[in-house]
Design an enzyme around this catalytic site. Sequence first.
Site, PDB file in Angstrom:
ATOM      1  N   CYS A  61       0.742  -1.030  -0.277  1.00 25.72           N
ATOM      2  CA  CYS A  61       0.129  -0.174  -0.075  1.00 25.72           C
ATOM      3  C   CYS A  61       0.889   1.351  -0.009  1.00 25.72           C
ATOM      4  O   CYS A  61       1.572   1.545  -1.112  1.00 25.72           O
ATOM      5  CB  CYS A  61      -0.783  -0.183   1.188  1.00 25.72           C
ATOM      6  SG  CYS A  61      -2.349   0.998   0.901  1.00 25.72           S
ATOM      7  N   HIS A  89      -2.913  -5.632   1.972  1.00 25.37           N
ATOM      8  CA  HIS A  89      -2.175  -5.603   3.180  1.00 25.37           C
ATOM      9  C   HIS A  89      -2.308  -7.135   3.641  1.00 25.37           C
ATOM     10  O   HIS A  89      -3.093  -7.559   4.511  1.00 25.37           O
ATOM     11  CB  HIS A  89      -2.776  -4.977   4.279  1.00 25.37           C
ATOM     12  CG  HIS A  89      -2.902  -3.491   4.102  1.00 25.37           C
ATOM     13  ND1 HIS A  89      -1.794  -2.630   4.680  1.00 25.37           N
ATOM     14  CD2 HIS A  89      -3.256  -2.604   3.543  1.00 25.37           C
ATOM     15  CE1 HIS A  89      -1.965  -1.342   4.627  1.00 25.37           C
ATOM     16  NE2 HIS A  89      -3.118  -1.247   3.728  1.00 25.37           N
ATOM     17  N   GLU A 106      -0.548  -8.506   5.525  1.00 26.07           N
ATOM     18  CA  GLU A 106       0.068  -8.562   7.101  1.00 26.07           C
ATOM     19  C   GLU A 106      -1.496  -8.617   7.954  1.00 26.07           C
ATOM     20  O   GLU A 106      -1.264  -8.824   9.403  1.00 26.07           O
ATOM     21  CB  GLU A 106       0.893  -7.421   7.562  1.00 26.07           C
ATOM     22  CG  GLU A 106       0.554  -5.907   7.377  1.00 26.07           C
ATOM     23  CD  GLU A 106       0.232  -5.518   6.089  1.00 26.07           C
ATOM     24  OE1 GLU A 106       0.234  -6.162   5.272  1.00 26.07           O
ATOM     25  OE2 GLU A 106      -0.264  -4.162   6.204  1.00 26.07           O
TER      26      GLU A 106
HETATM   27  N1  GLN Z   1      -3.841   6.169   1.027  1.00 28.45           N
HETATM   28  C1  GLN Z   1      -2.433   6.265   1.666  1.00 28.45           C
HETATM   29  C2  GLN Z   1      -1.335   7.117   1.047  1.00 28.45           C
HETATM   30  O1  GLN Z   1      -1.643   7.512  -0.213  1.00 28.45           O
HETATM   31  C3  GLN Z   1      -2.122   4.825   1.637  1.00 28.45           C
HETATM   32  C4  GLN Z   1      -2.982   4.115   2.621  1.00 28.45           C
HETATM   33  C5  GLN Z   1      -2.265   2.887   3.119  1.00 28.45           C
HETATM   34  O2  GLN Z   1      -0.997   2.549   3.066  1.00 28.45           O
HETATM   35  N2  GLN Z   1      -3.235   2.096   3.865  1.00 28.45           N
HETATM   36  O3  GLN Z   1      -0.265   7.349   1.723  1.00 28.45           O
END
Ligand code: GLN
Length: 184
Positions: free
Chosen positions: A77, A168, A170
């Site tokens: 992410c 994710h 994890e």
């Molecule tokens: N939307 C977040 C960002 O742009 C990332 C979200 C996440 O890591 N769960 O930093």
Amino acid sequence: MIGVLAIQGDFEKHIESCTRVGEEALPVRTIEDLNRVDRLIIPGGESTTVGLLLQRFGLGDEIIARASDGMPIWGTCMGMIMMAKRIEGHEQYSLGLLDITVRRNAFGAQVHSFEDEISVDFLSSPVTGVFIRAPIVSEFGPAVQPIASYNGAVVGVRSGNLLGTSFHPELTANTQIHEWFRDL
Ligand code: GLN
């Protein structure tokens, strides 16, 4: 030993998953910490905040150097956003390791988070993809291999020693990707 970047975000959960696959994991906050590990996970979190801190303490440059020496790095992410060369519509720091363009919060403000089954190319069975304000990969260069998609959007990529996932693992009990990364 696996390092988990522990500046901000959900690093504790990655440390738990590493422990579950029998790997010691070190929270990485300094260059000294980074020097003790042979692979690195960049967790979910807030990319603007983490980018500023990586830049300020010089840790970003060290991560870039280790990546070019071949250290395996996996971003989930925010971690994948941080590894991207290009971030759509945002002038913000990133490590620029993966030749990809990411679109932040790509599933829209209404769809804050959701989960669904995701097939990942190198795994024998699907995993539950947990998406939290998740990015997608909107473009990728020839060296980048898409390894997972959701509704036609690329949500996982690999380029040699580098791995990025929008979701994710994890946050689930399934440790297949952690096992795969441990052995990469
Ligand atoms: N939307 C977040 C960002 O742009 C990332 C979200 C996440 O890591 N769960 O930093």
